[in-house]
Write a protein that holds these residues in place. Sequence first.
Motif, mmCIF file in Angstrom:
data_model
loop_
_atom_site.group_PDB
_atom_site.id
_atom_site.type_symbol
_atom_site.label_atom_id
_atom_site.label_comp_id
_atom_site.label_asym_id
_atom_site.label_seq_id
_atom_site.Cartn_x
_atom_site.Cartn_y
_atom_site.Cartn_z
ATOM 1 N N PRO A 41 0.819 -1.174 -0.330
ATOM 2 C CA PRO A 41 -0.094 -0.128 0.138
ATOM 3 C C PRO A 41 0.950 1.250 0.159
ATOM 4 O O PRO A 41 1.745 1.497 0.686
ATOM 5 N N GLY A 68 -0.280 4.563 0.236
ATOM 6 C CA GLY A 68 -0.664 5.584 1.171
ATOM 7 C C GLY A 68 -1.180 6.737 0.359
ATOM 8 O O GLY A 68 -1.618 7.850 0.984
ATOM 9 N N SER A 126 -6.049 6.784 -5.054
ATOM 10 C CA SER A 126 -6.215 6.634 -6.223
ATOM 11 C C SER A 126 -7.289 7.782 -6.456
ATOM 12 O O SER A 126 -8.257 7.713 -5.955
ATOM 13 N N GLY A 175 -9.378 2.770 -3.067
ATOM 14 C CA GLY A 175 -8.852 3.319 -2.012
ATOM 15 C C GLY A 175 -7.581 3.717 -2.378
ATOM 16 O O GLY A 175 -7.436 4.425 -3.700
ATOM 17 N N GLN A 176 -6.569 3.449 -1.571
ATOM 18 C CA GLN A 176 -5.350 3.703 -1.854
ATOM 19 C C GLN A 176 -4.453 3.028 -3.157
ATOM 20 O O GLN A 176 -5.132 1.790 -3.272
ATOM 21 N N TYR A 217 -2.056 0.424 -4.555
ATOM 22 C CA TYR A 217 -0.994 -0.548 -4.225
ATOM 23 C C TYR A 217 0.054 -0.730 -5.280
ATOM 24 O O TYR A 217 -0.311 -1.079 -6.414
#
Lengths: 167, 792
Positions: B618, B620, B623, B629-630, B632
């Motif tokens: 991940p 942090g 997107s 979410g974040q 990867y």
Amino acid sequence: MKIKLNSILTLLVAALIFTSCSSDDDATPDTQKPTIAIIEPHNDDEIAPGGEIHFEALFSDNVELASYKIEIHDDFDDHTHAQLKSSHDLNPWSFEQVFQIPAGQRSFEAEQHIDVPTTFNGEPISEGIYHLGVYVTDTSGNEEQAFLSIHIEGDHGDEDHDHGHDH
Amino acid sequence: MKQTFFVFLVFLAIPSLSLAQDFDLEGEIRDAQNSPLEGAHVHVENSFTLTNAGGYFRIANLPRGTYRMTVTYLGFKSIDTLITMDEDKKMNLRLEEDTSSLTEVVLSSTARRSSSENREVVSQAYIQEQFTGSLAKTLERLPGINSSEIGAGTSKPIIRGLGFNRVAVSENGIKQEGQQWGADHGLEIDAFSVENLEVIKGVGAIEHGSDAIAGVIKIINDRIPMEGFSGEVIALGKTVNNTVAASTNLAYKKDKFFYKIKATGSEFGDYSVPTDNIVYLNFNIPVYNQRLKNTAGKEVDLYGQIGFIDHNYKGTLSLSNVFFKGGFFPGAHGVPSINRVQDDGDQRNIDLPFQQVNHFKLINKNEWFFDKSSLDVILGFQNNHRQEWSRFHTHYAGQTPPATNPDLELDFNLNTFDVQAKYTYNFSPNHTSAIGIQTQIQDNTIGGYNFLLPQYFRAATGIYLTHEYQASNKIKLNIGGRFDYSSIAIEENYDDLLFSYLVNRGQNEVIAARYATRSEEINRDFTNFNLMGGFLYNINSNWDFSANAGTSFRLPTAIELGANGIHHGSFRHEQGDATLDPEKGYVIDTKVNYSNNGFKASVSPYLYYFDNYIFLNPSGVFSVLPHSGQIYKFTQSEAVLTGVELEIEKTFFEKLRTLAVFEYLYNRQVTSSRSRNYPLPFSPPVNGFGEAGYLFMENSKTFNNTEFFINTTFALEQDRIAQTEEITPGYMIFGTGLRTGITAGKFKASLNLQVSNLFNTKYFNHTNFYRALEIPEMGRNIQLMIKIPLNK
């Protein structure tokens, strides 16, 4: 012969213990996810186009929070994201923004006001069920998400959205 | 050219060439039906050889004297005798089938080990009897083996916590090339048609090259059948998902030719889970009738082989086709939605979304046996065609469904060509060298309205040398080296619609273009050098010890190098890194065996170290793509992996058989910051398996080898998790069963009835692909298998 074998085994076990225990303990990696408690809006709240969504949530983490993202998109197709027959008539609105959480916080109360437009690309936005998603990360990269449904509909009384605008 | 080649080999071998007063021993090893046994182990003092396709062996240059000679072959009684060499000798031996042994199930040979490899040998009977839905799942009972499952019919093998592209699977020497990079695609091999299988843990790269970081699963499907017609028919039924399966293996051999036809068909419905609802994120997803919706599937596998054997040649041409179609649980293919898992009243339909895989394979294997040497040439062609079908959907406006196949989401078509040659030379009874060359060419094309894996072309060539030295009758040494060169060309994929969508949403054009580049054009060359060494020490008749050390590598996949976008299976934004280096592993693998009078025990500790273990990390950074979410990112980090496997077997009074298998595994990243030393994802917890079987009705003429057994599988809690994984609680499940052979006049059959997860326990498996969705493992299953041999 037995002695020889025992010493081989002892060496092996010693090697294993050495490699597996050499650096544990003081700084164990953080795998605990942050938590999300959405205070507002509530599931199935109704918001009219032109109104606004009052978003309020409490985030917490065992180490340190990093950032959060709010995302709103339509759920007209019951989340199959299938192309509907009349899809060319639809003009769904969507929203998405990332917010940083100040450094050093283990818990944080997030509050945002999100304006729901009446038009998008020059056309009125489509009314119906929308999904509101919240994503939160901590500084170690652990992530939690939560979703709820809201109705963007104009015909109804909009008593949910009469808060004062203090920021 | 030929001369320099031999000079090179001679240099490598350090041969001791004293020929005076020496004699040759040759002969043939056959079974009771007078069929030659290929691959029988013949030991004379410190010399060792394998019989060739005609059952022929020869050991040259034995000085005058008396020697202990042993002949061993899986499933047959060993011969252990003394011979006196005072002239050239010819010995023709017949081996008797070893029917008294119940341990036929897992035939880890009781004879002395002849190779330092950490190896488990599994027979066809074992795979058929333990069949639990897929080949990888069936192997789970072996120490150190787990599987990553998705649904009921698909799973991938995991060795010591390493899976996917880190396990090489080969059939008749050719590496299986499916789509190992992803978790939701299985191993396209018909479990029922496997004749023999070996799992080699640890150092496996020298003969297999890339991907053998965890080890190798070698499938051997070119056994010579017995003279005349032979075959078997198998029927299988399972209650957990109402499986109906039938399989047939037929073989015919006459003189120098042999033929095999194998076919398997199976069909299964939605599988049952001991739960009424799944709680995922903040959704409560009901499971109607405790059946997991849309996990039904079917499989049709065909296999044909033509073989030719002569005194010094064996050749086979094998053709196989594996077709699989299976549904995806709708909740696993998008954000779970309650309406999509509604019961439709049909437990056998395969609805959207589903996957469909067809794996076609052609292998031509040739072996020439000369006086002191042999030559293998293997040619292979494979086509892996995998499709994911899902109702056309879009995450950004403006995308219109394609005119043809509007619901075809992903379409991967992978062609693989292999050419291999290996020359083995026996300098003396103690020294054997081999040189080999392997070339593989891969071409992957893509289709479908979604994008995940880029189009690519890859060519790889490896050259290896190995040498085996029998230092004394107790000590055997082997070394090997391998050099590889490979190149990959990945095509660019640019998504115009995504670009305009993002710009429309107010993103700046530079950022939008970065997201719209779903993969960039990448051309990379890789070189690799690998070494291995091992020794085997047969301490005495009860103890042996082996150790292997070496390196292995894995080429980064096209996804790891080039992908950029949302992966719908895992529902997150995954981003490749074009600068990744090949993964490199260092392995130390050891094994101690003890065996005495029905008691067998083995301990196998190991240690792996990776320069650059590649995994999704991940970032942090969130997107900007919707539903994500974040980001990867594929990242490489140093990592360490260690553990130990234990196996204990004891038979009491020749009636009560007990078996226990135990595995402990520890792994993590090695970084400069201790707080970043996360465990590696998909790590199996401490786990084990125990079984007790009781043999009864031994005097019955109708029933033979009747055994009642109970077993248990357990795992402790896995709290050493990677980021985004969930802690998996420990569990213990039980099973029981009965197996027997039936003889009534000329009719013969074997019956195997077993119950797994007897108490319908709700539990989770940490290495299951569905673990992330909180979907429990399958409930109680009653399985009946009937096998009827067709031998005359």
